[in-house]
Motif scaffolding. Structure first.
Motif, short mmCIF file in Angstrom:
data_model
loop_
_atom_site.label_atom_id
_atom_site.label_comp_id
_atom_site.label_asym_id
_atom_site.label_seq_id
_atom_site.Cartn_x
_atom_site.Cartn_y
_atom_site.Cartn_z
N PRO A 1 -9.36 -4.36 6.38
CA PRO A 1 -10.06 -5.41 5.62
C PRO A 1 -9.35 -6.75 5.70
O PRO A 1 -10.00 -7.79 5.78
CB PRO A 1 -10.06 -4.87 4.19
N ALA A 2 -8.02 -6.73 5.67
CA ALA A 2 -7.30 -8.00 5.72
C ALA A 2 -7.50 -8.68 7.07
O ALA A 2 -7.55 -9.90 7.17
CB ALA A 2 -5.82 -7.78 5.46
N ALA B 1 -3.68 3.23 4.18
CA ALA B 1 -3.20 1.85 4.29
C ALA B 1 -3.95 1.10 5.38
O ALA B 1 -4.34 -0.05 5.20
CB ALA B 1 -1.71 1.84 4.58
N ALA C 1 0.83 -1.20 0.00
CA ALA C 1 0.00 0.00 0.00
C ALA C 1 0.87 1.26 0.00
O ALA C 1 0.64 2.18 -0.78
CB ALA C 1 -0.93 0.00 1.20
N GLN D 1 -7.97 0.86 4.39
CA GLN D 1 -8.36 0.17 3.16
C GLN D 1 -7.64 -1.15 2.94
O GLN D 1 -8.08 -1.96 2.14
CB GLN D 1 -8.13 1.09 1.96
N VAL D 2 -6.52 -1.36 3.62
CA VAL D 2 -5.80 -2.61 3.39
C VAL D 2 -5.69 -3.44 4.67
O VAL D 2 -6.08 -4.60 4.72
CB VAL D 2 -4.40 -2.34 2.81
#
Ligand code: ATP
Ligand code: MG
Lengths: 458, 292
Positions: free
Chosen positions: A361-362, A354, A344, A357-358
């Motif tokens: 969610p992960a 980061a 990211a 959005q990354v």
């Protein structure tokens, strides 16, 4: 000889057996340890196990059966007219005998006195027999094992096998206990459902388990619809999650992504202390601090807030389960591979981008798992709701009102003198079963989700 | 910038232990600047006197290197020599590592990228990066590629975004394979497809420079060939810096090659020349496979 002395002696004998086995192994190896199948100490352990285990097993079995056998013998020596009593009455007599055993409660009744004396005498004999037999078992076991020691005896494998069995037995014990609890609750619940139809219990909208003292009183049978309790439980849990989810998640993000490692090392355990505070203390806090505060705040805003409210109990419960959410979420956020963050950042993402959005969610499946565990904790929580949520069952979804929960009702049902087979008492077990199924289901789902998540990153 | 004299302790990395004996004769600390011309006529990136430290430990020593427009430059050297570290300086990815410090001057189109006023976020949009291990986000294929354009607001509407996504996937040679399943998770692709997805993701923000850290090390020969071909095509638009352990790959895709050794740039020059006629004994030892 008391049991504890006996156990100490058995331990002593076992260590002796260890040395016997060890020396024997060394002797037959002729100084060449390489000729033995296993290291010499394993022959020692082998002998010690043979010395200690059979004797111990015998001891446990004996103590479990002793009381029953003695009672049988005492019963046989009772006078005719007592022997012919129905079994419940006879049980009462035996109880009298048991109380009379301690000299402080010596009974007036000569028959009971005689029986108690006989009991004591039998017990003394039994004790002596036990000691003799156990010590003999230990000695024989050790000697037998020592004689079996040969260079090719696979002592290490045998010892390891025994230890493995012991370990398996311990975990089996824990699992069996759970099964036992479930079964006992289940059987009592079945008795309850014989008195009250399951459909009434599961779908009834009215809960008032007050039974009449006299059979002719009005409303003699009470009402056992558990929906109001379920709604109350879900309401307090929802309030709790409304507090715990955001606070827990945000603090997890702070700890995992922003906090300096030193801050984290201090803050994380501090947060986890919240989970260690006894729930009674939270109960005080809810009843004495939060509830009055809410009422005053409500007056200012023109709201009527009951002195016992779902809101107050839920708020405090929320604080209590914050660490469940934050600790697990922090772990899973931390476990998101650095490579994803790097990916990211390498695209020009800011830190906030980061994370939102990354990283989140992960980590989401793991976070959800943590939330589910927290919910099941909130549903099963008792003390706080007993002290702060209220006792009367109302079917309401207004958090400002007082509600009652499944756990609270279990407590109130079991307090006080009740016949054990009245529907009122048995209802507690049915509620317990529902609670068990509810939290078990949530836990299973949570574990499944978390495991799924683990799999997706190695 | 003066070099601190290297002490044996500083060089005693386990991985390079074997190298030490042969390195001793070369007296690394007395080396002049790298052999070969490190400048290019119209540089995109210029690095001068770059030193990198991890805490007390220095990982890069006084490196000077230019990266030209529309060229592929390969960084080679034994493991632990600082290739990745140097690469990460070029888009300030080292900022994310605790205790990492960069000295010297690195300019992108004449602007110092370590200048205080420069936002690393904007820099990284201009200098993209592809990592050794494919690291697709746990999102759909489409969202993976659209991630960069979205955060930088490169598309005004959905149609434009669709175009960018398709264009990037085509350039990365992945479009035909995934066009029917753009909504499926990127993590479900094969390793080679994932790496091409990551390349598509990187070029979707239209960077000027693309940094690739061993992009093929986790891939089979066929996927590697696809990506090498892709690099060759991308060269017409971007400057590409690629780290590789594969000599043939460096020879195939790059125009210039830089050889690193224990944190120093040893030799730099046109790829053909480095591989056929290395001037430094260390370079020669490495590319002839005597160590590394
Ligand atoms: N995060 C870090 N913290 C401390 N030291 C580091 C860190 N990353 C790398 N180093 C050290 O810096 C030196 C250069 O590492 P680098 O990863 O750049 O090597 P490399 O040339 O990329 O090696 P490889 O070919 O194995 O990828 C090594 O000695 C390494 O131990
Ligand atoms: Mg590397």
């Amino acid at each position: 000889m008391s049991i504890s002395t006996l156990i100490w002696i058995l331990l002593g004998l076992s260590s002796l057996a260890y040395y016997l086995g060890l020396k024997r192994a060394l002797a037959i190896s002729g100084g060449q340890v390489r000729h033995l199948h296993s290291l010499p100490s394993y022959y020692g352990y082998y002998t010690a196990l043979w010395c200690g285990l059979p004797a111990l097993a015998f001891l446990i079995l004996w103590t479990l059966l002793e009381e029953r056998i003695i009672i049988l013998a005492v019963g046989a020596s009772l006078p005719e007219e007592l022997q012919n009593l129905p079994s419940e009455r006879l049980e009462l007599v035996f109880n009298q005998v048991r109380t009379a055993l301690s000299s402080a409660n010596a009974s007036e009744d000569p028959v009971i006195c005689a029986a108690a004396d006989r009991y004591r005498a039998l017990q003394a004999i039994s004790n002596r027999c036990l000691a003799v037999v156990a010590l003999m078992a230990a000695g024989l076991g050790a000697m037998w094992a020592r004689r079996r020691i040969r260079p090719d005896l696979p002592a290490r494998n045998l010892v390891e096998k025994t230890l493995e069995t012991l370990l398996a037995a311990s975990s089996a014990l824990a699992i069996l206990t759970t099964v036992g609890i479930l079964l006992s609750v289940l059987f009592e619940s079945i008795r309850f459902f014989e008195l009250v139809p399951a459909t009434e219990f599961l779908f009834g909208l009215n809960w008032s388990p007050q039974l009449a003292i006299r059979p002719d009183q009005v409303g003699a049978s009470g009402a056992f619809g558990f929906i109001p309790l379920l709604v109350g439980t879900l309401l307090t849990s929802a309030v709790a999650m409304a507090v715990a989810a955001p606070i827990g998640l945000l603090s997890a993000i702070y700890l995992a992504e922003f906090a300096h490692p030193q801050v984290r090392a201090v803050a994380k355990p501090l947060l986890e202390i919240l989970a260690g505070v006894p729930t009674v203390v939270y109960g005080f806090f809810a009843a004495l601090v939060v509830a009055p505060f809410l009422r005053q705040a409500g007056e200012v805003l023109g709201l009527t807030i009951a002195s016992e409210s779902a809101l107050g109990a839920g708020l405090v419960m929320g604080i209590m389960i914050v660490p469940f959410v934050s600790s697990i979420s922090e772990d899973v956020i931390h476990a998101v591979p650095q490579s994803l963050r790097d990916g990211a950042y390498a695209l020009g993402a800011t830190r906030a981008e980061a994370i939102t959005q990354v990283v989140i969610p992960a980590a989401l499946p793991g976070i959800v798992g943590g939330m589910l565990l927290a919910i099941s904790r909130a549903i099963g929580e008792t003390m706080i709701v007993v002290m702060a949520a209220g006792l009367t069952a109302k079917l309401t979804i207004n958090p400002l009102d007082s509600v009652t929960t499944i756990t609270v009702q279990i407590v109130t049902l079991l307090i006080g003198d009740q016949e054990f087979d009245s529907p009122k008492t048995l209802a507690a077990f049915a509620l317990g079963l529902v609670l068990f199924v509810l939290t078990l289901g949530l836990n299973v789902i949570a574990l499944y989700v978390v495991r799924k998540y683990r799999e997706s990153y190695e | 910038m003066p070099n601190p004299p290297s002490t044996p302790a500083e060089l005693s990395l386990p991985a390079t232990q074997a190298v030490l004996e042969s390195a001793a004769r070369d007296r690394l600390d007395q080396l002049p600047a790298a052999i070969g011309d490190y400048t290019v006529p119209e540089p995109r990136l210029t690095c001068r006197g770059v030193n990198v430290f991890y805490g007390e430990k220095q990982a890069i020593f006084n490196v000077n290197l230019d990266i030209g427009q529309r060229e592929v430059i390969a960084l080679i050297g034994p493991s632990g020599c600082g290739k990745s570290t140097f690469l990460r300086c070029l888009n300030r990815m080292n900022d994310t590592i605790e205790g990492c410090r960069v000295e010297g001057e690195i300019k992108l189109d004449g602007v110092d990228i370590y200048h205080d006023g420069l936002d690393p976020v904007i820099l990284r949009a201009r200098v993209g990066m592809v990592f050794q291990k494919p690291n697709p986000f746990p999102k759909s294929i489409y969202d993976n590629v659209a991630y960069g354009p979205r955060i930088h607001g490169l598309a005004r509407n959905r149609t434009e975004l669709d175009e960018i996504v398709e264009d990037s996937l085509r350039k990365a040679g992945l479009w035909e394979e995934v066009k029917d399943r753009l909504d499926q998770p990127g993590t479900g692709l094969s390793g080679g497809q994932q790496q091409r997805l990551c390349i598509a993701r990187a070029i979707a923000v239209n960077p000027e420079v693309l940094l690739m850290d061993e992009p093929c090390s986790a891939l089979d020969p066929i996927a590697t060939a696809t990506i090498e071909q892709l690099i060759d095509e991308l060269r017409t638009q971007y400057s590409i810096v690629i780290v590789t352990h594969n000599m043939q790959q460096a020879a195939r895709v790059s125009q210039r090659t830089a050889y690193f050794h224990l944190g120093r740039l040893i030799e730099i020059g046109p790829t053909a020349k480095i591989f056929t006629n290395p001037r430094h004994p260390l370079t020669e030892d490495y590319i002839t496979g005597r160590f590394g």
